[in-house]
Design a protein around this motif. Structure first.
Motif, PDB file in Angstrom:
ATOM      1  N   LEU A 141       0.848  -1.270  -0.075  1.00  0.00           N
ATOM      2  CA  LEU A 141       0.100   0.029   0.068  1.00  0.00           C
ATOM      3  C   LEU A 141       0.779   1.034  -0.280  1.00  0.00           C
ATOM      4  CD1 LEU A 141      -2.847   0.955   0.092  1.00  0.00           C
ATOM      5  CD2 LEU A 141      -2.968   0.975   2.493  1.00  0.00           C
ATOM      6  N   ARG A 142       2.179   1.241   0.587  1.00  0.00           N
ATOM      7  CA  ARG A 142       2.774   2.266   0.630  1.00  0.00           C
ATOM      8  C   ARG A 142       3.374   2.675  -0.756  1.00  0.00           C
ATOM      9  NH1 ARG A 142       6.866   2.717   4.032  1.00  0.00           N
ATOM     10  NH2 ARG A 142       6.269   1.387   5.701  1.00  0.00           N
TER      11      ARG A 142
ATOM     12  N   LEU B  90     -11.693  -0.588   7.058  1.00  0.00           N
ATOM     13  CA  LEU B  90     -11.691  -1.784   7.382  1.00  0.00           C
ATOM     14  C   LEU B  90     -11.040  -2.219   8.723  1.00  0.00           C
ATOM     15  CD1 LEU B  90     -11.064  -3.217   3.632  1.00  0.00           C
ATOM     16  CD2 LEU B  90     -13.114  -3.633   5.091  1.00  0.00           C
ATOM     17  N   ASN B  91     -10.046  -1.542   9.067  1.00  0.00           N
ATOM     18  CA  ASN B  91      -9.354  -1.661  10.500  1.00  0.00           C
ATOM     19  C   ASN B  91     -10.115  -1.216  11.342  1.00  0.00           C
ATOM     20  OD1 ASN B  91      -6.856  -2.548   9.157  1.00  0.00           O
ATOM     21  ND2 ASN B  91      -5.859  -0.466   9.136  1.00  0.00           N
TER      22      ASN B  91
ATOM     23  N   LEU C  24      -9.062   8.365  14.460  1.00  0.00           N
ATOM     24  CA  LEU C  24      -7.668   8.668  14.149  1.00  0.00           C
ATOM     25  C   LEU C  24      -6.609   8.920  15.294  1.00  0.00           C
ATOM     26  CD1 LEU C  24      -8.389  11.392  11.345  1.00  0.00           C
ATOM     27  CD2 LEU C  24      -7.847   8.866  10.995  1.00  0.00           C
ATOM     28  N   SER C  25      -5.551   8.428  15.150  1.00  0.00           N
ATOM     29  CA  SER C  25      -4.561   8.751  16.099  1.00  0.00           C
ATOM     30  C   SER C  25      -3.351   9.428  15.319  1.00  0.00           C
ATOM     31  CB  SER C  25      -3.796   7.057  16.358  1.00  0.00           C
ATOM     32  OG  SER C  25      -4.620   6.513  16.984  1.00  0.00           O
TER      33      SER C  25
ATOM     34  N   TRP D  96      -1.950   7.700   7.318  1.00  0.00           N
ATOM     35  CA  TRP D  96      -1.117   6.362   7.311  1.00  0.00           C
ATOM     36  C   TRP D  96      -1.903   5.199   7.937  1.00  0.00           C
ATOM     37  CZ3 TRP D  96       2.727   5.706   4.425  1.00  0.00           C
ATOM     38  CH2 TRP D  96       3.712   4.443   4.695  1.00  0.00           C
ATOM     39  N   PRO D  97      -2.647   4.609   7.176  1.00  0.00           N
ATOM     40  CA  PRO D  97      -3.898   3.644   7.727  1.00  0.00           C
ATOM     41  C   PRO D  97      -3.142   2.449   8.276  1.00  0.00           C
ATOM     42  CG  PRO D  97      -3.838   3.508   5.375  1.00  0.00           C
ATOM     43  CD  PRO D  97      -2.665   4.652   5.770  1.00  0.00           C
ATOM     44  N   PHE D  98      -2.161   2.453   9.032  1.00  0.00           N
ATOM     45  CA  PHE D  98      -1.476   1.284   9.376  1.00  0.00           C
ATOM     46  C   PHE D  98      -1.486   1.089  11.173  1.00  0.00           C
ATOM     47  CE2 PHE D  98       0.562   2.424   5.455  1.00  0.00           C
ATOM     48  CZ  PHE D  98       0.129   1.330   4.670  1.00  0.00           C
TER      49      PHE D  98
END
Length: 267
Positions: free
Chosen positions: A79-80, A100-101, A138-139, A205-207
């Protein structure tokens, strides 16, 4: 609008199929996504762990089982790499992965323990028992490039990406401003103080759910003394003698190369 989880209503202009942090794309053209027939086959063979249709942005996204077999017509793209290539669907892919996360992490109500379901009127999850609503979270985290007399402060992390030097980063704590967080993280991790803190850019940054906020700052005082449980090494590097840095697509890469480009424009 609501997220829709009825297979009969899967629709949209794009299909995002994820396996861990990889996206399925067409092998012959990595800027092209699979057709909806692939999603239907994955559903038929029970390869889909979770999925959603986002009516706000008109895409369908699904998380597939690990090591799902795919034909030679398709390949998995980190994804990156989608971010690095500035793909036209990078925003939707980031949003889809983050949702989804989030959805996978709120299957049960934290208040009463009952099951959660998708809200019918907005992007939220609702408890079937107490009707408590949970929204995507969100973080926020800062990442900062510090400069001193033409040199860049780069560090090696103790627990991740230990083969590269990168910018300092950290999560924003309750009650902090972003600028407070920048100053605190740099002081904690390297022992130095900074000034002239300035915003540069941001990146989803969806990780799994980070919003990275990029800054630059100037050294003010102090010598490097690393926080060893976080940082294994930190040094001042000349811009013409940099170590191995993060890959394209990351905000750290953008900050570092942006500083180099600024220097070239001045010379």
């Amino acid at each position: 609008m609501a997220l829709i989880s009825n297979p009969a209503q899967a629709a949209g202009q794009n299909l995002f199929l994820f396996s861990e942090n990889k996206l399925l794309v067409c092998a012959g053209n990595q800027s092209e996504l699979p057709p909806f027939e692939v999603f239907e086959r994955c559903m038929h063979h029970h390869f889909v762990c979770d999925w959603l249709y986002d009516s706000d942005y008109e895409y369908t996204a699904a998380r597939l089982e690990k090591d799902v077999p795919v034909s030679s017509d398709f390949c998995w793209l980190p994804l990156r790499s989608v971010f690095a290539a500035a793909s036209p669907f990078a925003f939707e892919a980031s949003r889809a992965h983050a949702l989804l996360n989030w959805k996978g992490g709120v299957r049960f109500c934290s208040h009463c323990g009952n099951a959660m379901k998708d809200a019918e009127d907005e992007t939220a999850r609702v408890c079937v028992q107490c009707t408590r609503r949970v929204y995507p979270s969100l973080s926020p985290a800062i990442i900062v490039l510090v400069e001193k007399e033409g040199k860049l402060l780069l560090a090696k992390h103790s627990r991740r990406n230990t083969d590269i030097y990168t910018c300092l980063a950290g999560y924003v704590e309750a009650g902090e401003t972003l600028e407070n967080c920048v100053a605190r993280e740099i002081k904690e991790e390297t022992g130095i103080e900074v000034t002239n803190i300035r915003y540069v850019t941001s990146q989803s940054w969806p990780f799994p759910d980070q919003l990275m906020v990029g800054f630059r700052a100037d050294w003010k005082s102090g010598d490097i003394c690393v926080q060893q449980n976080e940082i294994s090494d930190a040094r001042w590097f000349s811009k013409d003698a940099l170590p191995e840095i993060p890959k394209p697509g990351s905000l750290a890469y953008m900050l570092i190369t942006g500083a180099l480009e600024e220097r070239r424009n001045r010379e």
